[in-house]
Design an enzyme around this catalytic site. Structure first.
Site, short mmCIF file in Angstrom:
data_model
loop_
_atom_site.label_atom_id
_atom_site.label_comp_id
_atom_site.label_asym_id
_atom_site.label_seq_id
_atom_site.Cartn_x
_atom_site.Cartn_y
_atom_site.Cartn_z
N HIS A 157 39.87 25.15 1.87
CA HIS A 157 38.54 25.76 1.95
C HIS A 157 38.62 27.12 2.66
O HIS A 157 38.25 27.26 3.82
CB HIS A 157 37.56 24.83 2.66
CG HIS A 157 37.23 23.60 1.85
ND1 HIS A 157 37.83 22.38 2.07
CD2 HIS A 157 36.38 23.44 0.79
CE1 HIS A 157 37.36 21.50 1.20
NE2 HIS A 157 36.48 22.11 0.41
N ASN A 158 39.10 28.10 1.92
CA ASN A 158 39.31 29.44 2.47
C ASN A 158 38.70 30.48 1.53
O ASN A 158 38.03 30.14 0.56
CB ASN A 158 40.81 29.69 2.66
CG ASN A 158 41.60 29.33 1.40
OD1 ASN A 158 41.18 29.62 0.28
ND2 ASN A 158 42.76 28.68 1.58
N PHE A 159 38.94 31.77 1.81
CA PHE A 159 38.32 32.82 1.01
C PHE A 159 38.84 32.81 -0.43
O PHE A 159 38.10 33.15 -1.36
CB PHE A 159 38.55 34.19 1.65
CG PHE A 159 37.94 35.32 0.85
CD1 PHE A 159 36.57 35.41 0.67
CD2 PHE A 159 38.75 36.28 0.26
CE1 PHE A 159 35.99 36.44 -0.06
CE2 PHE A 159 38.19 37.32 -0.49
CZ PHE A 159 36.81 37.39 -0.65
N ARG A 160 40.09 32.43 -0.64
CA ARG A 160 40.60 32.38 -2.01
C ARG A 160 39.85 31.31 -2.82
O ARG A 160 39.58 31.50 -4.01
CB ARG A 160 42.11 32.12 -2.02
CG ARG A 160 42.76 32.39 -3.38
CD ARG A 160 44.28 32.26 -3.31
NE ARG A 160 44.85 33.22 -2.38
CZ ARG A 160 45.13 34.49 -2.70
NH1 ARG A 160 44.87 34.94 -3.91
NH2 ARG A 160 45.66 35.29 -1.79
N HIS A 218 29.15 29.44 -0.75
CA HIS A 218 28.98 27.98 -0.75
C HIS A 218 29.81 27.24 0.29
O HIS A 218 29.47 26.11 0.66
CB HIS A 218 29.29 27.43 -2.15
CG HIS A 218 30.73 27.21 -2.40
ND1 HIS A 218 31.62 28.23 -2.68
CD2 HIS A 218 31.48 26.05 -2.40
CE1 HIS A 218 32.83 27.74 -2.84
NE2 HIS A 218 32.79 26.43 -2.68
N ASP A 219 30.90 27.82 0.81
CA ASP A 219 31.72 27.12 1.82
C ASP A 219 31.93 27.96 3.08
O ASP A 219 32.94 27.79 3.78
CB ASP A 219 33.09 26.74 1.23
CG ASP A 219 33.09 25.35 0.61
OD1 ASP A 219 32.27 24.51 1.05
OD2 ASP A 219 33.88 25.10 -0.32
N GLN A 250 44.71 12.67 -8.30
CA GLN A 250 44.07 13.45 -9.35
C GLN A 250 43.53 12.62 -10.51
O GLN A 250 42.49 12.97 -11.08
CB GLN A 250 45.06 14.49 -9.89
CG GLN A 250 45.38 15.60 -8.89
CD GLN A 250 44.14 16.35 -8.46
OE1 GLN A 250 43.55 16.04 -7.43
NE2 GLN A 250 43.72 17.30 -9.27
#
Length: 496
Positions: A219-222, A259-260, A420
Site C-alpha cells: 500500500h504505497n504510492f506505486r 483511496h489509500d 491467489q
C-alpha cells in the site's frame, strides 16, 4: 599570587628569513610565538613530535636551556607557508564542526518535540501511528518539495497510448514520472478545464498526495498510481466519457488517487483487534478508509493544494460526498453488499439514474483497487510478493501481540497459489464478469486474463501438491532400503 623567577637567562634564536638572518628573542613573547607556530604544525596529527633542526639537519633540543644558535640560523620560509596552510585547515575544521553542532542541536530539538507530542497524546496504545494528529487543529502537512523540484516529463506517444491500457507496466517508472503521468491524465480527460484548476495547484496537490503515501511493501504510492492508471484505462475502454459527466470522471480519478492515503500497512482487522487510535476514532467502522478520506480532505483544505478551489461551494459539497462514498466502498468487508446491489441493477441499468451511476462508480473503483491480476503475469506477480510481505508483517505482529491471525496472512500456512486461487475465483472473476454484462468489451482485455491467471495458479498448486506428496517418499525411501538391507543380512547364514 607571588611572582616566580626563572634560573634561566633569556635566549636568542636566529632564523633565516628570505636569506636574511633575523633574531627571535630575547623577548619571551617572540619565543612563545615560535613554539606556538611549531605546535600548530603538529597539532593536527596524532603522535607527532615537534622537532627543530639546524641548517645541517642536526637535531636541536627545544627547551629553556637550548643555547643561542648564532651564527647558524633556522629556515623559516617553509615554516611560515606551512603554518598559514595549517591555520586555514584548522579554520575549515572549526567551521565544519560548528555546523555539526548546529545539526546535533536541531536533532535534539526535533526529538524533544516528538517526545512531547507523543506524551501529549496520553497513555493510549500507539501501535499504528499516523502522520496526521487531528487534535493539532493548526497543523497540516504540506509538500516537502515545491513545484520547481518536480520536473515535467514529455510523454511519448507510445506512453500516452500505453497509459490507456490495462497491460501498462507500472514497474518501469520512478515517482516523478508517475506524477507526470497522473498530471497528463487530468489534462487529457478535460478535468483541469472542467474544474478550472490552476495547473501549478494540480502539481502541488499531486506532490502532497505522493508524500502522504507511506513506504509500505504494497500500500504505497506505486499502488496508488496502479489504481489510478487502471481507472483511466477503464474510462477509455468502457467509453465512460460518453456515458458519465466530467464531474463523475473527476470524482472517479480523484477517489482513485486518494483511496489509500497514509495507509499504515496493517488492515482494518488489525486496527480493530489492537484497538488502535484509528479504530477508536472511527468506532471500528472502516477505520482505514475513513482515515484515507480525512487525509485526502486535509490536503485539499490547503489553499496551495486545493484543485477544487474554483468550484462552486454547493458543487464541491456534492463532489466531496461522492469521493468519500467511493473511498469507503474500497473496504473489502463491504464487497458482498456492494456487488449484490450492482447485480440487481446491471440487467436494467439506467445511466440517467443517480443511484445506478453511484453504484457503478463504487464497483469501478473496487475493480481498479484489486485489478493487479488483470495485468500481464510479469507485471502482476511481483505485486503478490509485495502483498504477502505486508500480510506476513501483520501476522507476525499479531502473533507477538496475542491477536487473532487470519490463515491467508500466516506465513506458516499460506503459499502464493493458495493465496491467489480463491481470491481470483470467488472475488475477482465474479465481479468483473458482472461488469462485463454492462461493458462486454472488457472480456478479452480484462476478464480473460483473470481466467488465465486462475489457471496459472491452479497449475502451480498442483505442482506444489505433487511435490508435497513426493517429499516424504524421497525422505523415507532411503530409510526403508537401509532397513531392508539390514533385514536381508540377518536372514543370510553366517559362513563357517
Amino acid at each position: 599570587m607571588g611572582s616566580s623567577s626563572s634560573s634561566y637567562a633569556p635566549k636568542t634564536i636566529y632564523l633565516d628569513v628570505d636569506g636574511k638572518v633575523q633574531k627571535v628573542g630575547p623577548n619571551p613573547e617572540e619565543i612563545v610565538f615560535l613554539f606556538f607556530s611549531l605546535f600548530l604544525l603538529s597539532s593536527h596529527r596524532r603522535n607527532t613530535a615537534i622537532m627543530m633542526v639546524d641548517p645541517e639537519g642536526a637535531l636541536v633540543s627545544i627547551d629553556p636551556t637550548m643555547p643561542t644558535n648564532s651564527p647558524k640560523a633556522f629556515r623559516i620560509n617553509e615554516l611560515k607557508t606551512e603554518v598559514t596552510n595549517r591555520l586555514a585547515m584548522l579554520e575549515k575544521r572549526v567551521e565544519l564542526e560548528g555546523l555539526k553542532v548546529v545539526e546535533i542541536e536541531k536533532c535534539k530539538n526535533d526529538l524533544k518535540k516528538l517526545r512531547d507530542e507523543m506524551t501529549s497524546r496520553g497513555g493510549g496504545r500507539v501501535n499504528c501511528p499516523c502522520k496526521y494528529n487531528f487534535s493539532d487543529d493548526g497543523k497540516k502537512v504540506t509538500p516537502r518539495r515545491d513545484v520547481p523540484n518536480y520536473p515535467k516529463y514529455t510523454l511519448s506517444q507510445e506512453t500516452v497510448e500505453a497509459l490507456k491500457k490495462p497491460t501498462f507496466d507500472v514497474w518501469h517508472w520512478e515517482h516523478n514520472e508517475m506524477l507526470s503521468c497522473l498530471e497528463y491524465m487530468y489534462h487529457d480527460l478535460g478535468l483541469v478545464k472542467e474544474f478550472n484548476m490552476n495547473p501549478i495547484t494540480l502539481k502541488r496537490w499531486l506532490l502532497a498526495i505522493q508524500e502522504n503515501y507511506r513506504n509500505n511493501p504494497f500500500h504505497n504510492f506505486r499502488h496508488c498510481f496502479c489504481v489510478s492508471q487502471m481507472m483511466y484505462g477503464m474510462i477509455h475502454l468502457c467509453n465512460l466519457q460518453e456515458k458519465l459527466t466530467l464531474t463523475d470522471m473527476g470524482i472517479l480519478m480523484t477517489a482513485a488517487v486518494c483511496h489509500d492515503l497514509d495507509h499504515p500497512g496493517y488492515n482494518n482487522t488489525y486496527q480493530i483487534n489492537a484497538r488502535t487510535e484509528l479504530a477508536v476514532r472511527y468506532n471500528d467502522i472502516s477505520p482505514l478508509e475513513n482515515h484515507h478520506c480525512a487525509v485526502a480532505f486535509q490536503i485539499l483544505s490547503l489553499p496551495e493544494c486545493n484543485i477544487f478551489a474554483n468550484v462552486d461551494p454547493e458543487a464541491f459539497k456534492q463532489i466531496r460526498q461522492a469521493i468519500i462514498t467511493l473511498i469507503l466502498a474500497t473496504d473489502m468487508a463491504r464487497h458482498g453488499e456492494i456487488l449484490d446491489s450492482f447485480k440487481q441493477k446491471v440487467d436494467n441499468f439506467d445511466f440517467t439514474n443517480e443511484e445506478h451511476v453511484t453504484c457503478l462508480k463504487m464497483v469501478l473503483i473496487k475493480c481498479c483497487d484489486i485489478s493487479n491480476e488483470v495485468r500481464p503475469t510479469e507485471v502482476a506477480e511481483p505485486w503478490v510478493d509485495c502483498l504477502l510481505e505486508e500480510y506476513f508483517m501483520q501476522s507476525d505482529r499479531e502473533k507477538s501481540e496475542g491477536l487473532p491471525v487470519a490463515p491467508f496472512m500466516d506465513r506458516d500456512k499460506v503459499t502464493k497459489p493458495t493465496a491467489q486461487i480463491g481470491f481470483i475465483k470467488f472475488v475477482l472473476i465474479p465481479m468483473f464478469e458482472t461488469v462485463m454484462k454492462l461493458f462486454p468489451q472488457i472480456e478479452e482485455i480484462m476478464v480473460q486474463p483473470l481466467r488465465d491467471s486462475r489457471d496459472h495458479y491452479e497449475e502451480l498448486k498442483q505442482i506444489d501438491d505433487a511435490m508435497t506428496e513426493v517429499e516424504p517418499i524421497l525422505f523415507y525411501r532411503p530409510i526403508r532400503q537401509a532397513i531392508s538391507r539390514d533385514s536381508r543380512k540377518l536372514l543370510v547364514p553366517a559362513k563357517k
